[in-house]
Design a protein around this motif. Structure first.
Motif, PDB file in Angstrom:
ATOM      1  N   GLU A  25      -4.552  11.108  -0.062  1.00 43.62           N
ATOM      2  CA  GLU A  25      -4.402  11.684  -1.395  1.00 43.62           C
ATOM      3  C   GLU A  25      -2.933  11.741  -1.774  1.00 43.62           C
ATOM      4  O   GLU A  25      -2.072  12.029  -0.937  1.00 43.62           O
ATOM      5  CB  GLU A  25      -5.011  13.089  -1.412  1.00 43.62           C
ATOM      6  CG  GLU A  25      -5.158  13.679  -2.798  1.00 43.62           C
ATOM      7  CD  GLU A  25      -5.936  14.979  -2.778  1.00 43.62           C
ATOM      8  OE1 GLU A  25      -5.979  15.655  -3.815  1.00 43.62           O
ATOM      9  OE2 GLU A  25      -6.491  15.336  -1.715  1.00 43.62           O
ATOM     10  N   VAL A  26      -2.665  11.440  -3.038  1.00 44.38           N
ATOM     11  CA  VAL A  26      -1.314  11.513  -3.584  1.00 44.38           C
ATOM     12  C   VAL A  26      -1.198  12.817  -4.373  1.00 44.38           C
ATOM     13  O   VAL A  26      -2.110  13.196  -5.105  1.00 44.38           O
ATOM     14  CB  VAL A  26      -1.036  10.303  -4.502  1.00 44.38           C
ATOM     15  CG1 VAL A  26       0.387  10.384  -5.072  1.00 44.38           C
ATOM     16  CG2 VAL A  26      -1.231   9.002  -3.735  1.00 44.38           C
ATOM     17  N   ALA A  58       6.791  13.580   1.184  1.00 39.86           N
ATOM     18  CA  ALA A  58       6.479  12.541   0.201  1.00 39.86           C
ATOM     19  C   ALA A  58       5.307  12.926  -0.694  1.00 39.86           C
ATOM     20  O   ALA A  58       4.834  12.090  -1.474  1.00 39.86           O
ATOM     21  CB  ALA A  58       6.172  11.226   0.918  1.00 39.86           C
ATOM     22  N   SER A  59       4.818  14.171  -0.582  1.00 41.87           N
ATOM     23  CA  SER A  59       3.664  14.645  -1.374  1.00 41.87           C
ATOM     24  C   SER A  59       2.442  13.762  -1.147  1.00 41.87           C
ATOM     25  O   SER A  59       1.795  13.287  -2.079  1.00 41.87           O
ATOM     26  CB  SER A  59       4.013  14.685  -2.866  1.00 41.87           C
ATOM     27  OG  SER A  59       5.009  15.638  -3.115  1.00 41.87           O
ATOM     28  N   VAL A  93       3.293  14.302   9.985  1.00 44.08           N
ATOM     29  CA  VAL A  93       2.776  15.227   8.972  1.00 44.08           C
ATOM     30  C   VAL A  93       3.922  15.745   8.103  1.00 44.08           C
ATOM     31  O   VAL A  93       3.784  15.878   6.876  1.00 44.08           O
ATOM     32  CB  VAL A  93       2.023  16.396   9.644  1.00 44.08           C
ATOM     33  CG1 VAL A  93       1.593  17.433   8.611  1.00 44.08           C
ATOM     34  CG2 VAL A  93       0.805  15.870  10.401  1.00 44.08           C
ATOM     35  N   ARG A  94       5.066  16.012   8.717  1.00 46.93           N
ATOM     36  CA  ARG A  94       6.224  16.451   7.938  1.00 46.93           C
ATOM     37  C   ARG A  94       6.629  15.390   6.911  1.00 46.93           C
ATOM     38  O   ARG A  94       6.987  15.708   5.759  1.00 46.93           O
ATOM     39  CB  ARG A  94       7.383  16.727   8.893  1.00 46.93           C
ATOM     40  CG  ARG A  94       8.664  17.211   8.242  1.00 46.93           C
ATOM     41  CD  ARG A  94       8.562  18.665   7.829  1.00 46.93           C
ATOM     42  NE  ARG A  94       8.313  18.845   6.415  1.00 46.93           N
ATOM     43  CZ  ARG A  94       8.190  20.041   5.845  1.00 46.93           C
ATOM     44  NH1 ARG A  94       8.266  21.148   6.562  1.00 46.93           N
ATOM     45  NH2 ARG A  94       7.975  20.136   4.551  1.00 46.93           N
ATOM     46  N   SER A  95       6.558  14.117   7.313  1.00 45.81           N
ATOM     47  CA  SER A  95       6.901  13.025   6.394  1.00 45.81           C
ATOM     48  C   SER A  95       5.918  12.974   5.234  1.00 45.81           C
ATOM     49  O   SER A  95       6.315  12.720   4.086  1.00 45.81           O
ATOM     50  CB  SER A  95       6.901  11.687   7.143  1.00 45.81           C
ATOM     51  OG  SER A  95       7.891  11.661   8.163  1.00 45.81           O
ATOM     52  N   MET A  96       4.646  13.212   5.517  1.00 41.09           N
ATOM     53  CA  MET A  96       3.654  13.229   4.444  1.00 41.09           C
ATOM     54  C   MET A  96       3.914  14.387   3.494  1.00 41.09           C
ATOM     55  O   MET A  96       3.810  14.241   2.270  1.00 41.09           O
ATOM     56  CB  MET A  96       2.238  13.311   5.035  1.00 41.09           C
ATOM     57  CG  MET A  96       1.764  12.025   5.685  1.00 41.09           C
ATOM     58  SD  MET A  96       0.006  12.034   6.086  1.00 41.09           S
ATOM     59  CE  MET A  96      -0.024  13.171   7.478  1.00 41.09           C
ATOM     60  N   MET A 133      -1.943   3.393   2.019  1.00 43.15           N
ATOM     61  CA  MET A 133      -1.322   2.871   3.235  1.00 43.15           C
ATOM     62  C   MET A 133       0.115   2.406   2.959  1.00 43.15           C
ATOM     63  O   MET A 133       1.030   2.658   3.756  1.00 43.15           O
ATOM     64  CB  MET A 133      -2.157   1.704   3.773  1.00 43.15           C
ATOM     65  CG  MET A 133      -1.676   1.161   5.106  1.00 43.15           C
ATOM     66  SD  MET A 133      -2.735  -0.190   5.691  1.00 43.15           S
ATOM     67  CE  MET A 133      -4.300   0.665   5.838  1.00 43.15           C
ATOM     68  N   ARG A 134       0.311   1.762   1.822  1.00 42.41           N
ATOM     69  CA  ARG A 134       1.656   1.292   1.482  1.00 42.41           C
ATOM     70  C   ARG A 134       2.587   2.475   1.159  1.00 42.41           C
ATOM     71  O   ARG A 134       3.777   2.452   1.493  1.00 42.41           O
ATOM     72  CB  ARG A 134       1.580   0.317   0.307  1.00 42.41           C
ATOM     73  CG  ARG A 134       0.831  -0.977   0.669  1.00 42.41           C
ATOM     74  CD  ARG A 134       0.644  -1.888  -0.530  1.00 42.41           C
ATOM     75  NE  ARG A 134      -0.235  -3.009  -0.232  1.00 42.41           N
ATOM     76  CZ  ARG A 134       0.172  -4.159   0.295  1.00 42.41           C
ATOM     77  NH1 ARG A 134       1.454  -4.326   0.590  1.00 42.41           N
ATOM     78  NH2 ARG A 134      -0.694  -5.123   0.536  1.00 42.41           N
ATOM     79  N   LEU A 135       2.058   3.514   0.507  1.00 40.26           N
ATOM     80  CA  LEU A 135       2.866   4.699   0.246  1.00 40.26           C
ATOM     81  C   LEU A 135       3.253   5.395   1.551  1.00 40.26           C
ATOM     82  O   LEU A 135       4.386   5.858   1.714  1.00 40.26           O
ATOM     83  CB  LEU A 135       2.095   5.670  -0.651  1.00 40.26           C
ATOM     84  CG  LEU A 135       1.963   5.314  -2.127  1.00 40.26           C
ATOM     85  CD1 LEU A 135       1.159   6.383  -2.853  1.00 40.26           C
ATOM     86  CD2 LEU A 135       3.338   5.163  -2.781  1.00 40.26           C
ATOM     87  N   MET A 136       2.311   5.471   2.480  1.00 41.25           N
ATOM     88  CA  MET A 136       2.601   6.091   3.773  1.00 41.25           C
ATOM     89  C   MET A 136       3.709   5.328   4.494  1.00 41.25           C
ATOM     90  O   MET A 136       4.617   5.930   5.088  1.00 41.25           O
ATOM     91  CB  MET A 136       1.333   6.120   4.629  1.00 41.25           C
ATOM     92  CG  MET A 136       0.245   7.052   4.132  1.00 41.25           C
ATOM     93  SD  MET A 136       0.622   8.778   4.474  1.00 41.25           S
ATOM     94  CE  MET A 136      -0.926   9.558   3.964  1.00 41.25           C
ATOM     95  N   ALA A 137       3.629   3.997   4.456  1.00 39.00           N
ATOM     96  CA  ALA A 137       4.649   3.193   5.134  1.00 39.00           C
ATOM     97  C   ALA A 137       6.026   3.423   4.504  1.00 39.00           C
ATOM     98  O   ALA A 137       7.041   3.550   5.210  1.00 39.00           O
ATOM     99  CB  ALA A 137       4.273   1.718   5.073  1.00 39.00           C
TER     100      ALA A 137
END
Length: 522
Positions: free
Chosen positions: A402-403, A374-375, A368-371, A313-317
């Motif tokens: 998933e990272v 950011a892989s 989705v593009r942002s994900m 969640m923190r990585l997504m933010a």
């Protein structure tokens, strides 16, 4: 108390069966006391008392117990309480053979010197009919009756009924007093401990409403512990809490927490041991069915499960993916229950209940593009996990996040968000918007990867209910791309298939050579 009684019973058995001289002829003193009580009761017999005793003893009829057991099984199947069902079957298959083996080893004859006024077979100690009766009644209490006042009344009734049947058999001369008492201890202890250990009410409550096993009850000690953990560990003063958004949640217990003084809400997800077990079984089943879909590993602890979602969640933010901010993790029960607390998106609704225009479509695809950039991967995009407030979009529930995902997994995310949007709009509109952020080849690859296993169950149901073949329409709009094969055979998959097959074979073999145990269930 029942464990103590069970241990004491086993200890007495061990001493009686042993050859020690301390027990004077291996139980001669015990027989003398029991026989004296039998003789005393025989002198008190009367026609009226005998009629009453025989009527009470008829409750222990073999066919009556079979009917009760099949009724329990049918009820558990109807309400899909599989864990209670498996425990019931295991208890029956263990308890009655153990009691029968003890009776054969002790080989205690029926009372002598008096007339036996009821049918009997085999040895008398422990009382096998009392074992069967108490086992069945305790199973009813813990597998059928909800916790609380109803169960307490049921347990009192069970105690009264078992006592009445035991005393009636003692009066009729079928068994001695300790025969029935020992049978009751065995028949109560094993199922009671089994149900309390493997189907605890806090995790697997008996209820008859529509409820997922993942949704734990917020009552009693757990409710107080949640209030205390929020206050002491996160500095959040809670006024009330309630289950929230249950329809779209299957892997945790979602909670809306009201703040003191009308300060709004926060959202929390309660993770417990049963969620960890579900995750392990889910991933093991996927490995058997499909092989190496991606790099999936079961979580080793409940703490790790909560930490993973908080981290993603923190990585997504930080990657600019719109979603609620994490407020931290609270420990409810060390090693067993953890609470992940986030912002509550006030005024938002699921996308399936919102009007979807071009702004919503653009923001969802941009997430989705942002994900991708950011892989990162969400891995569970469905209507329940896409919230809309006005023209804003929020992605929630990062438990499966998933990272450094595989390109296949990122393509699946794109296909799922486009399907989610298409249910509320048109494939052409969604496709045109997607071309602003993704290439035609990337869209083609997304729908080449899309098939049943890659689409969450809720989204599959929404697509079926829509009536249009949305996947086919999107594939027709994109360049031709051969479907991506998802079946993979790996050493881990082969090993899992071997273990599953071996377990099934051994189980069937044990059942085939222990038909007497199966008849005990019937």
């Amino acid at each position: 108390m029942w464990i103590a009684l069970g241990v004491a019973t086993v200890t007495v058995f061990a001493l009686l069966i042993s050859s020690t001289t301390f027990f004077l002829g291996r139980g001669a003193w015990w027989d003398a006391i029991d026989q004296g009580l039998v003789d005393w009761v025989a002198d008190l017999r009367s026609d009226a008392a005998t009629t009453v005793a025989q009527a009470i003893n008829s409750l222990n009829n073999e066919w009556f117990l079979r009917l009760l057991r099949w009724g329990i099984i049918a009820l558990l199947v109807v309400f899909k309480r599989w864990r209670h069902l498996f425990v019931l079957v295991a208890v029956v298959l263990v308890t009655q053979p153990v009691a029968s083996a003890l009776a054969t080893r002790l080989a205690r004859p029926r009372p002598d010197g008096i007339e036996i006024l009821a049918p009997w077979t085999g040895f008398s100690h422990p009382s096998l009919p009392i074992v069967a009766l108490t086992l069945t009644l305790v199973a009813i209490a813990y597998a059928v009756v909800p916790r609380g006042r109803q169960r307490r009344i049921t347990l009192l009734a069970i105690g009264a009924l078992a006592t009445a049947v035991g005393l009636s058999r003692f009066y009729l001369g079928v068994e001695r007093l300790t025969d029935g008492l020992t049978g009751a201890v065995i028949g109560v202890t094993i199922p009671l401990v089994a149900f309390r250990v493997w189907t605890p009410d806090a995790v697997f409550p008996v209820s008859y409403g529509r409820r997922k096993a993942a949704h734990l009850e917020l009552t009693g000690h757990r409710r107080a512990a949640v209030f205390r953990a929020l206050r002491e560990q996160l500095g959040i003063e809670a006024d009330d809490m309630e289950l929230f958004g249950l329809e779209g949640s299957g892997g945790s217990t979602p909670i809306r927490v009201s703040l003191v003084g009308g300060g709004g809400y926060v959202f929390a997800k309660l993770y417990a041991q049963n969620h960890l077990r579900s995750d392990r079984w889910y991933k093991w089943g996927r490995r058997i069915l499909y092989g190496a879909l991606e790099d999936e590993a079961a979580f080793r602890s409940v703490r790790r499960l909560a930490e993973h979602e908080d981290y993603v969640m923190r990585l997504m933010a930080s990657a600019g993916v719109p979603g609620p901010a994490s407020l931290g993790i609270a420990e409810i029960t060390p090693g067993r229950e953890y609470l992940l607390v986030t912002e509550f998106v006030e005024g938002a609704v699921e996308i399936s209940e919102a009007q979807v225009g071009s702004d919503i479509i653009d923001d969802s695809l941009r997430a989705v593009r942002s994900m991708w950039d950011a892989s990162l991967s969400h891995r569970d995009i469905k209507p329940a996990n896409v919230l809309v407030r006005g023209s804003e979009v929020f992605l929630i529930d990062y438990a499966f996040g998933e990272v450094q995902p595989t390109p296949w997994r990122q393509a699946v995310d794109l296909a799922n968000v486009m399907l989610t949007l298409s249910v509320r709009s048109s494939p052409q509109l969604v496709h045109d918007a997607a071309l602003e952020l993704f290439s035609a080849e990337e869209i083609a690859e997304a729908f080449a990867a899309s098939r049943g296993v890659t689409v969450p169950g809720e989204l599959r149901a929404a697509v079926r209910a829509d009536g249009r073949d949305l996947v086919a329409e999107h594939r027709a709009l994109a360049p031709h791309r051969e479907p991506i094969r998802i079946q993979r055979f790996t050493p881990r998959r082969v090993g899992s298939l071997f273990v599953a097959g071996l377990t099934l074979s051994v189980g069937l073999w044990l059942l085939s050579i222990n038909l007497s145990l199966v008849r005990g269930l019937l």
